[in-house]
Design a protein around this motif. Structure first.
Motif, mmCIF file in Angstrom:
data_model
loop_
_atom_site.group_PDB
_atom_site.id
_atom_site.type_symbol
_atom_site.label_atom_id
_atom_site.label_comp_id
_atom_site.label_asym_id
_atom_site.label_seq_id
_atom_site.Cartn_x
_atom_site.Cartn_y
_atom_site.Cartn_z
ATOM 1 N N GLY A 89 2.749 -28.335 22.650
ATOM 2 C CA GLY A 89 2.473 -29.055 21.428
ATOM 3 C C GLY A 89 2.166 -28.083 20.306
ATOM 4 O O GLY A 89 1.968 -26.875 20.532
ATOM 5 N N ARG A 90 2.089 -28.608 19.096
ATOM 6 C CA ARG A 90 1.872 -27.742 17.935
ATOM 7 C C ARG A 90 0.556 -26.969 18.054
ATOM 8 O O ARG A 90 0.507 -25.762 17.811
ATOM 9 C CB ARG A 90 1.878 -28.590 16.660
ATOM 10 N N ALA A 91 -0.521 -27.667 18.425
ATOM 11 C CA ALA A 91 -1.821 -27.001 18.534
ATOM 12 C C ALA A 91 -1.814 -25.993 19.678
ATOM 13 O O ALA A 91 -2.386 -24.899 19.550
ATOM 14 C CB ALA A 91 -2.919 -28.030 18.733
ATOM 15 N N GLU A 92 -1.192 -26.347 20.791
ATOM 16 C CA GLU A 92 -1.128 -25.428 21.929
ATOM 17 C C GLU A 92 -0.374 -24.159 21.554
ATOM 18 O O GLU A 92 -0.788 -23.049 21.897
ATOM 19 C CB GLU A 92 -0.445 -26.105 23.116
ATOM 20 N N PHE A 93 0.742 -24.321 20.854
ATOM 21 C CA PHE A 93 1.540 -23.159 20.468
ATOM 22 C C PHE A 93 0.772 -22.281 19.478
ATOM 23 O O PHE A 93 0.772 -21.045 19.604
ATOM 24 C CB PHE A 93 2.860 -23.614 19.853
ATOM 25 N N ALA A 94 0.107 -22.909 18.505
ATOM 26 C CA ALA A 94 -0.678 -22.133 17.546
ATOM 27 C C ALA A 94 -1.769 -21.333 18.247
ATOM 28 O O ALA A 94 -2.044 -20.179 17.908
ATOM 29 C CB ALA A 94 -1.296 -23.062 16.501
ATOM 30 N N ARG A 95 -2.396 -21.931 19.257
ATOM 31 C CA ARG A 95 -3.436 -21.225 19.992
ATOM 32 C C ARG A 95 -2.841 -20.075 20.800
ATOM 33 O O ARG A 95 -3.436 -19.000 20.901
ATOM 34 C CB ARG A 95 -4.165 -22.193 20.921
ATOM 35 N N ALA A 96 -1.669 -20.291 21.376
ATOM 36 C CA ALA A 96 -1.020 -19.230 22.143
ATOM 37 C C ALA A 96 -0.677 -18.037 21.253
ATOM 38 O O ALA A 96 -0.833 -16.883 21.658
ATOM 39 C CB ALA A 96 0.237 -19.764 22.828
ATOM 40 N N VAL A 97 -0.220 -18.309 20.036
ATOM 41 C CA VAL A 97 0.080 -17.225 19.091
ATOM 42 C C VAL A 97 -1.212 -16.531 18.676
ATOM 43 O O VAL A 97 -1.292 -15.303 18.612
ATOM 44 C CB VAL A 97 0.836 -17.778 17.875
ATOM 45 N N GLN A 98 -2.250 -17.319 18.390
ATOM 46 C CA GLN A 98 -3.533 -16.761 17.993
ATOM 47 C C GLN A 98 -4.070 -15.801 19.047
ATOM 48 O O GLN A 98 -4.567 -14.717 18.719
ATOM 49 C CB GLN A 98 -4.544 -17.884 17.762
ATOM 50 N N LEU A 99 -3.957 -16.182 20.308
ATOM 51 C CA LEU A 99 -4.504 -15.374 21.404
ATOM 52 C C LEU A 99 -3.587 -14.227 21.815
ATOM 53 O O LEU A 99 -3.935 -13.440 22.693
ATOM 54 C CB LEU A 99 -4.786 -16.264 22.613
ATOM 55 N N GLY A 100 -2.419 -14.139 21.201
ATOM 56 C CA GLY A 100 -1.487 -13.072 21.541
ATOM 57 C C GLY A 100 -0.691 -13.337 22.799
ATOM 58 O O GLY A 100 -0.022 -12.434 23.314
ATOM 59 N N LEU A 101 -0.725 -14.577 23.304
ATOM 60 C CA LEU A 101 0.051 -14.916 24.497
ATOM 61 C C LEU A 101 1.530 -15.067 24.167
ATOM 62 O O LEU A 101 2.385 -14.886 25.032
ATOM 63 C CB LEU A 101 -0.484 -16.212 25.113
ATOM 64 N N VAL A 102 1.819 -15.451 22.929
ATOM 65 C CA VAL A 102 3.192 -15.488 22.419
ATOM 66 C C VAL A 102 3.214 -14.612 21.178
ATOM 67 O O VAL A 102 2.476 -14.868 20.216
ATOM 68 C CB VAL A 102 3.630 -16.922 22.059
ATOM 69 N N ARG A 103 4.032 -13.578 21.192
ATOM 70 C CA ARG A 103 4.046 -12.598 20.108
ATOM 71 C C ARG A 103 5.100 -12.958 19.073
ATOM 72 O O ARG A 103 6.266 -13.200 19.415
ATOM 73 C CB ARG A 103 4.309 -11.201 20.653
ATOM 74 N N ALA A 104 4.688 -12.987 17.829
ATOM 75 C CA ALA A 104 5.614 -13.291 16.739
ATOM 76 C C ALA A 104 6.516 -12.105 16.458
ATOM 77 O O ALA A 104 6.129 -10.948 16.648
ATOM 78 C CB ALA A 104 4.850 -13.685 15.479
ATOM 79 N N GLY A 105 7.738 -12.396 15.978
ATOM 80 C CA GLY A 105 8.679 -11.358 15.598
ATOM 81 C C GLY A 105 8.643 -11.121 14.104
ATOM 82 O O GLY A 105 7.643 -11.438 13.436
ATOM 83 N N PRO A 106 9.717 -10.582 13.525
ATOM 84 C CA PRO A 106 9.756 -10.339 12.083
ATOM 85 C C PRO A 106 9.616 -11.646 11.308
ATOM 86 O O PRO A 106 10.175 -12.674 11.694
ATOM 87 C CB PRO A 106 11.147 -9.714 11.865
ATOM 88 N N ARG A 107 8.876 -11.588 10.207
ATOM 89 C CA ARG A 107 8.683 -12.784 9.396
ATOM 90 C C ARG A 107 9.930 -13.099 8.570
ATOM 91 O O ARG A 107 10.732 -12.221 8.254
ATOM 92 C CB ARG A 107 7.487 -12.613 8.456
ATOM 93 N N ALA A 108 10.050 -14.376 8.229
ATOM 94 C CA ALA A 108 11.114 -14.804 7.325
ATOM 95 C C ALA A 108 10.805 -14.284 5.922
ATOM 96 O O ALA A 108 9.662 -13.923 5.629
ATOM 97 C CB ALA A 108 11.208 -16.332 7.325
ATOM 98 N N PRO A 109 11.804 -14.241 5.013
ATOM 99 C CA PRO A 109 11.550 -13.750 3.653
ATOM 100 C C PRO A 109 10.410 -14.475 2.952
ATOM 101 O O PRO A 109 9.677 -13.879 2.175
ATOM 102 C CB PRO A 109 12.893 -13.996 2.949
ATOM 103 N N GLY A 110 10.221 -15.767 3.242
ATOM 104 C CA GLY A 110 9.138 -16.511 2.624
ATOM 105 C C GLY A 110 7.803 -16.330 3.307
ATOM 106 O O GLY A 110 6.792 -16.861 2.855
ATOM 107 N N GLY A 111 7.734 -15.582 4.404
ATOM 108 C CA GLY A 111 6.488 -15.315 5.085
ATOM 109 C C GLY A 111 6.270 -16.094 6.357
ATOM 110 O O GLY A 111 5.298 -15.854 7.073
ATOM 111 N N ALA A 112 7.152 -17.067 6.676
ATOM 112 C CA ALA A 112 6.954 -17.877 7.882
ATOM 113 C C ALA A 112 7.185 -17.047 9.136
ATOM 114 O O ALA A 112 8.053 -16.174 9.173
ATOM 115 C CB ALA A 112 7.902 -19.076 7.866
ATOM 116 N N ALA A 113 6.398 -17.324 10.169
ATOM 117 C CA ALA A 113 6.537 -16.594 11.429
ATOM 118 C C ALA A 113 7.816 -16.997 12.145
ATOM 119 O O ALA A 113 8.231 -18.158 12.099
ATOM 120 C CB ALA A 113 5.333 -16.863 12.329
ATOM 121 N N ARG A 114 8.446 -16.038 12.808
ATOM 122 C CA ARG A 114 9.629 -16.284 13.620
ATOM 123 C C ARG A 114 9.423 -15.647 14.987
ATOM 124 O O ARG A 114 8.602 -14.736 15.135
ATOM 125 C CB ARG A 114 10.877 -15.712 12.933
#
Length: 326
Positions: A89-114
């Motif tokens: 879910g959205r909250a679960e995924f946000a928490r996983a990113v926050q905790l470093g369990l899912v690592r974000a890649g390069p950001r989009a030109p507008g700043g959104a995480a990818r």
């Protein structure tokens, strides 16, 4: 007449590229310098390097197809698509990113995480996926829920939390404008197993003194965790400097960073509020206080962290000739 800050704000809100933000800032510096009777050469000397607009995990999806229409292994996906692929879910995924369990890649030109498909495949390949991942990001909200989980009364749970025995991982503000702290279920279980006496025995002398003094370590503990997680998610020296700067009062940042151009860079790179931060003005005002260090000791600690991070960032700028992230 637009100042450097106004040009930067306009560039960030419109999601333009780093280069155009940099050009706008240089143009603004020249204009401001001309009005003050300075030469264009002196103005250019104060120009700022490329600035990365910061933003929360976005919903824009970047997917490239292979020759037969299948997703490429190096494709970049937005937050919504990445969460769906992991079954979170959205909250679960946000928490996983926050905790470093899912690592974000390069950001989009507008700043959104990818997120890269390689990273999603790594997460999927972990033992026990997806149940193990969900268990690591599961939270409970408030003292009542936390107390039920540990089999104790809400007042004891509140005391344990206020005295720093358990640390919040997030917060929300309810309709009564009261802060409701969120705790990781896994961490509460680990605490109960490691210190069962705390669930039944009398409060320690230190805990009693803190309660009598109306102390509350929950905001301090959350900020410490928040800053640590943010620092662990970036290696860029200027982005790292922006993290402790974001939790310091403005007057402390001005004292630590006398150069206005450097303060603009730090403000542009400041991390966005965490997931769940309220948008309603009244609730946001309550939550905003959680984002700033309060006690003199806490302020001093983050001030030292900022000084160290700035030394590294300025060293990078001296080496590359640019002020700002490279």
């Amino acid at each position: 007449m637009k100042t450097v800050t106004q040009h930067l704000t306009r560039g960030v809100t419109q999601g333009v590229t780093w280069g155009s933000v940099r050009a706008a800032m240089r143009a603004a510096a020249k204009t401001d310098a001309k009005a003050a009777g300075e030469t264009g050469a002196k103005a250019c000397a104060r120009s700022v390097g490329p600035v990365a607009p910061a933003g929360p995990a976005g919903t824009v999806v970047f997917v490239e197809a292979g020759p037969r229409g299948e997703p490429r292994q190096d494709a970049l996906l937005g937050g919504v698509r990445a969460a769906a692929e992991l079954g979170l879910g959205r909250a679960e995924f946000a928490r996983a990113v926050q905790l470093g369990l899912v690592r974000a890649g390069p950001r989009a030109p507008g700043g959104a995480a990818r997120f890269t498909r390689v990273e999603l495949d790594r997460v999927k390949a972990a033992d026990g996926f997806p149940d193990a991942l969900r268990a690591r990001v599961e939270t409970v909200a408030g003292a009542d829920a936390g107390a039920r989980l540990l089999g104790i009364g809400p007042s004891r749970f509140t005391r344990l939390a206020r005295c720093g025995h358990v640390t919040p991982v997030g917060y929300r503000v309810n309709r009564y404008r009261a802060v409701v702290w969120l705790y990781l279920v896994a961490e509460l279980g680990e605490f109960a197993a490691a210190d069962p006496g705390a669930l039944r025995g009398a409060a320690s002398e230190g805990d009693r003194e803190l309660i009598v003094a109306r102390g509350d370590l929950r905001p301090v503990g959350w900020r410490d965790r928040h800053v640590g997680l943010l620092m662990g998610r970036t290696a860029d020296p200027w982005e790292r400097a922006a993290v402790p700067a974001s939790v310091l009062p403005e007057e402390e940042v001005r004292a630590a960073v006398p150069d206005p151009a450097e303060r603009i860079v730090l403000a542009a790179l400041a991390p966005p509020p965490p997931y769940g931060h309220p948008k309603v003005p009244a609730a946001a005002a309550v939550a905003h206080r959680l984002l700033r260090a309060q006690s003199p000791e806490e302020i001093e600690r983050y001030r030292r962290d900022l000084d160290v991070a700035l030394a590294g960032a300025r060293g990078q700028s001296n080496a590359t000739g640019d002020r700002g992230p490279t």
